[in-house]
Design a protein around this motif. Structure first.
Motif, PDB file in Angstrom:
ATOM      1  N   LEU A  31       0.845  -1.194   0.000  1.00 52.09           N
ATOM      2  CA  LEU A  31       0.000   0.000   0.000  1.00 52.09           C
ATOM      3  C   LEU A  31       0.873   1.234   0.000  1.00 52.09           C
ATOM      4  O   LEU A  31       2.061   1.188   0.348  1.00 52.09           O
ATOM      5  N   THR A  32       0.268   2.353  -0.395  1.00 46.82           N
ATOM      6  CA  THR A  32       0.980   3.621  -0.454  1.00 46.82           C
ATOM      7  C   THR A  32       0.568   4.499   0.719  1.00 46.82           C
ATOM      8  O   THR A  32      -0.614   4.603   1.049  1.00 46.82           O
ATOM      9  N   ILE A  33       1.547   5.123   1.343  1.00 45.39           N
ATOM     10  CA  ILE A  33       1.301   6.040   2.452  1.00 45.39           C
ATOM     11  C   ILE A  33       1.762   7.429   2.028  1.00 45.39           C
ATOM     12  O   ILE A  33       2.890   7.593   1.537  1.00 45.39           O
ATOM     13  N   ARG A  34       0.898   8.424   2.220  1.00 47.51           N
ATOM     14  CA  ARG A  34       1.197   9.795   1.783  1.00 47.51           C
ATOM     15  C   ARG A  34       1.207  10.752   2.970  1.00 47.51           C
ATOM     16  O   ARG A  34       0.346  10.675   3.849  1.00 47.51           O
ATOM     17  N   ASN A  35       2.188  11.638   2.984  1.00 50.09           N
ATOM     18  CA  ASN A  35       2.271  12.685   4.006  1.00 50.09           C
ATOM     19  C   ASN A  35       1.296  13.797   3.626  1.00 50.09           C
ATOM     20  O   ASN A  35       1.512  14.515   2.647  1.00 50.09           O
ATOM     21  N   ALA A  80      -7.089 -11.940  19.823  1.00 53.60           N
ATOM     22  CA  ALA A  80      -7.161 -10.699  19.053  1.00 53.60           C
ATOM     23  C   ALA A  80      -6.255 -10.851  17.837  1.00 53.60           C
ATOM     24  O   ALA A  80      -5.428 -11.770  17.776  1.00 53.60           O
ATOM     25  N   PRO A  81      -6.373  -9.967  16.845  1.00 50.42           N
ATOM     26  CA  PRO A  81      -5.410  -9.974  15.751  1.00 50.42           C
ATOM     27  C   PRO A  81      -3.987  -9.792  16.289  1.00 50.42           C
ATOM     28  O   PRO A  81      -3.757  -9.011  17.209  1.00 50.42           O
ATOM     29  N   LEU A  82      -3.036 -10.511  15.702  1.00 51.40           N
ATOM     30  CA  LEU A  82      -1.662 -10.513  16.201  1.00 51.40           C
ATOM     31  C   LEU A  82      -0.751  -9.712  15.272  1.00 51.40           C
ATOM     32  O   LEU A  82      -0.869  -9.788  14.048  1.00 51.40           O
ATOM     33  N   LEU A  83       0.180  -8.956  15.864  1.00 53.08           N
ATOM     34  CA  LEU A  83       1.145  -8.215  15.069  1.00 53.08           C
ATOM     35  C   LEU A  83       2.018  -9.186  14.285  1.00 53.08           C
ATOM     36  O   LEU A  83       2.663 -10.064  14.858  1.00 53.08           O
ATOM     37  N   LYS A  84       2.050  -9.010  12.955  1.00 52.79           N
ATOM     38  CA  LYS A  84       2.853  -9.890  12.102  1.00 52.79           C
ATOM     39  C   LYS A  84       3.936  -9.141  11.336  1.00 52.79           C
ATOM     40  O   LYS A  84       4.762  -9.769  10.662  1.00 52.79           O
ATOM     41  N   GLY A  85       3.932  -7.827  11.428  1.00 56.04           N
ATOM     42  CA  GLY A  85       4.967  -7.081  10.738  1.00 56.04           C
ATOM     43  C   GLY A  85       4.798  -5.589  10.921  1.00 56.04           C
ATOM     44  O   GLY A  85       3.716  -5.117  11.273  1.00 56.04           O
ATOM     45  N   PHE A  86       5.874  -4.843  10.717  1.00 49.07           N
ATOM     46  CA  PHE A  86       5.799  -3.389  10.734  1.00 49.07           C
ATOM     47  C   PHE A  86       6.824  -2.846   9.744  1.00 49.07           C
ATOM     48  O   PHE A  86       7.857  -3.470   9.497  1.00 49.07           O
ATOM     49  N   ARG A  87       6.509  -1.710   9.129  1.00 46.59           N
ATOM     50  CA  ARG A  87       7.378  -1.101   8.138  1.00 46.59           C
ATOM     51  C   ARG A  87       7.474   0.398   8.403  1.00 46.59           C
ATOM     52  O   ARG A  87       6.454   1.079   8.505  1.00 46.59           O
ATOM     53  N   LYS A  88       8.696   0.910   8.477  1.00 39.80           N
ATOM     54  CA  LYS A  88       8.913   2.336   8.676  1.00 39.80           C
ATOM     55  C   LYS A  88       9.169   3.000   7.328  1.00 39.80           C
ATOM     56  O   LYS A  88      10.016   2.556   6.557  1.00 39.80           O
ATOM     57  N   THR A  89       8.440   4.065   7.043  1.00 43.57           N
ATOM     58  CA  THR A  89       8.650   4.790   5.797  1.00 43.57           C
ATOM     59  C   THR A  89       9.925   5.619   5.883  1.00 43.57           C
ATOM     60  O   THR A  89      10.417   5.904   6.969  1.00 43.57           O
ATOM     61  N   PRO A  90      10.456   6.049   4.749  1.00 42.98           N
ATOM     62  CA  PRO A  90      11.513   7.062   4.795  1.00 42.98           C
ATOM     63  C   PRO A  90      10.903   8.394   5.230  1.00 42.98           C
ATOM     64  O   PRO A  90       9.683   8.519   5.331  1.00 42.98           O
ATOM     65  N   VAL A  91      11.738   9.373   5.494  1.00 44.35           N
ATOM     66  CA  VAL A  91      11.232  10.710   5.796  1.00 44.35           C
ATOM     67  C   VAL A  91      10.556  11.252   4.545  1.00 44.35           C
ATOM     68  O   VAL A  91      11.186  11.347   3.481  1.00 44.35           O
ATOM     69  N   LEU A  92       9.288  11.599   4.660  1.00 39.92           N
ATOM     70  CA  LEU A  92       8.505  12.069   3.520  1.00 39.92           C
ATOM     71  C   LEU A  92       8.261  13.571   3.630  1.00 39.92           C
ATOM     72  O   LEU A  92       7.713  14.037   4.627  1.00 39.92           O
ATOM     73  N   PRO A  93       8.625  14.355   2.623  1.00 39.43           N
ATOM     74  CA  PRO A  93       8.261  15.771   2.609  1.00 39.43           C
ATOM     75  C   PRO A  93       6.734  15.899   2.492  1.00 39.43           C
ATOM     76  O   PRO A  93       6.050  14.943   2.117  1.00 39.43           O
ATOM     77  N   PRO A  94       6.170  17.058   2.799  1.00 38.75           N
ATOM     78  CA  PRO A  94       4.723  17.248   2.642  1.00 38.75           C
ATOM     79  C   PRO A  94       4.274  16.910   1.222  1.00 38.75           C
ATOM     80  O   PRO A  94       4.889  17.334   0.241  1.00 38.75           O
ATOM     81  N   ALA A 145       4.486  14.043  -0.279  1.00 39.23           N
ATOM     82  CA  ALA A 145       5.197  12.905  -0.859  1.00 39.23           C
ATOM     83  C   ALA A 145       4.613  11.582  -0.379  1.00 39.23           C
ATOM     84  O   ALA A 145       3.956  11.510   0.659  1.00 39.23           O
ATOM     85  N   SER A 146       4.869  10.517  -1.152  1.00 45.61           N
ATOM     86  CA  SER A 146       4.331   9.193  -0.848  1.00 45.61           C
ATOM     87  C   SER A 146       5.440   8.156  -0.867  1.00 45.61           C
ATOM     88  O   SER A 146       6.504   8.361  -1.455  1.00 45.61           O
ATOM     89  N   ALA A 147       5.166   7.026  -0.215  1.00 47.87           N
ATOM     90  CA  ALA A 147       6.080   5.881  -0.244  1.00 47.87           C
ATOM     91  C   ALA A 147       5.251   4.609  -0.186  1.00 47.87           C
ATOM     92  O   ALA A 147       4.175   4.583   0.428  1.00 47.87           O
ATOM     93  N   GLU A 148       5.740   3.572  -0.843  1.00 44.80           N
ATOM     94  CA  GLU A 148       5.053   2.281  -0.799  1.00 44.80           C
ATOM     95  C   GLU A 148       5.684   1.416   0.282  1.00 44.80           C
ATOM     96  O   GLU A 148       6.910   1.352   0.401  1.00 44.80           O
ATOM     97  N   VAL A 149       4.851   0.759   1.064  1.00 44.78           N
ATOM     98  CA  VAL A 149       5.332  -0.198   2.049  1.00 44.78           C
ATOM     99  C   VAL A 149       4.773  -1.574   1.705  1.00 44.78           C
ATOM    100  O   VAL A 149       3.667  -1.688   1.169  1.00 44.78           O
TER     101      VAL A 149
END
Length: 301
Positions: free
Chosen positions: A146-150, A174-188, A190-194
């Protein structure tokens, strides 16, 4: 027993009384926490902001200064749930033998516990929007992208978290945590795919009766900012064939930023966690610490 190092979850040295007294004199009180683990915060609703660095080491002072004056946008996430009261935790055993009878019902996985701040929570100086998740089948693995946008006014990064909900026969509380992804620093703007990669083991549960792991025929992946702040949901109908369908809408919310080094490693400063914030504006210093002053938002943001 395992609880002899701490008599309770209150702050040491009557610090709770000190915070209450100071906040009565000045509602713009900012609380900086250096703590070994979970604590209760009975003064939570009477202060403007709360940050937690846990035990950061010799660069703690520089880390606090970088975050407070806006030189570093906080990116930490809580590696634990902060309870409302001690009743919202698993109490230590009194004797020399400890029975872990709670099973998997710990922290965010226990629906009877109330969180002052949920597992994975944290704040930063900007906002993010989560796009619709899509999937790709990779042999016996499944990639969810998915894409995350600032969407806010300041550069920043966030930590997307995936919690997997298996069918009822798995017996998970309950649903269990299976992963986490940190985006790069995004300027206002800007978007990044995780991307999250789910394996057959991720999609399986242990059947005690059979004495083996059983792959679930389907599951639901919940993606968001914390265990309590889910932004997107996608249903996995058939894991082996990779047939997934979206099941949720877009939400834009102020990003929480806090998980210590478990979900957001990257040095002392990035491990700092902002639990509670306000808003603000004005000159550079006010803008760089918007979350410190204004009380217009909900305490649990």
């Amino acid at each position: 027993g395992e609880g002899k190092d701490r008599a309770d979850l209150r702050l040491d040295g009557d610090a709770d009384l000190l915070i209450e007294a100071v906040s009565k004199a000045n509602k713009k009180t900012v609380v900086l926490l250096q703590i070994p683990g979970a604590v209760v915060m009975p003064w939570k609703s009477s202060v403007a902001s709360i940050l937690a660095l846990f035990l950061g080491g010799q660069e703690t002072g520089n880390a606090w200064a970088s975050v407070l004056f806006g030189d570093h946008a906080p990116t930490g996430r809580l590696p634990i749930m902060m309870p409302v009261t001690e009743a919202d935790t698993i109490l230590p055993g009194p004797g020399s033998e400890v029975s872990y009878s709670e099973g998997m019902a710990t922290s965010y996985r226990n629906k009877n516990f109330k969180a002052a701040f949920p597992f994975g929570h944290g704040l930063t100086y900007t906002t993010f929007e989560y796009g619709e998740p899509k999937s790709d089948a990779l042999m016996h693995e499944q990639s969810i992208n998915l894409t995350i946008r600032n969407t806010g006014p300041r550069p920043g990064r966030t930590v997307a978290q995936l919690y997997l909900e298996l069918p009822a026969e798995a017996g998970h509380p309950a649903p269990l945590l299976k992963g986490f992804r940190k985006t790069p620093v995004l300027p206002p703007g800007a978007s990044a795919e995780v991307s999250f990669l789910l394996t057959r083991r991720d999609m399986s549960y242990y059947d005690a009766g059979l004495g083996s792991w059983v792959k679930a025929e389907g599951a639901v992946a919940h993606i968001g900012e914390s265990a309590a702040d889910i932004r997107r949901t996608i249903t996995i109908d058939d894991f082996d064939r990779g047939s997934l369908r979206p099941a949720g809408g877009t939400l834009t919310m102020v990003v929480p930023f806090l998980l210590g080094c478990v979900l957001a490693c990257g040095g002392v400063a990035t491990a700092a966690a902002a639990l509670q914030r306000g808003g603000g504006g004005g000159d550079r210093k006010q803008t760089s610490r918007q979350f410190l002053h204004d009380r217009g938002g909900d305490d649990d943001d």
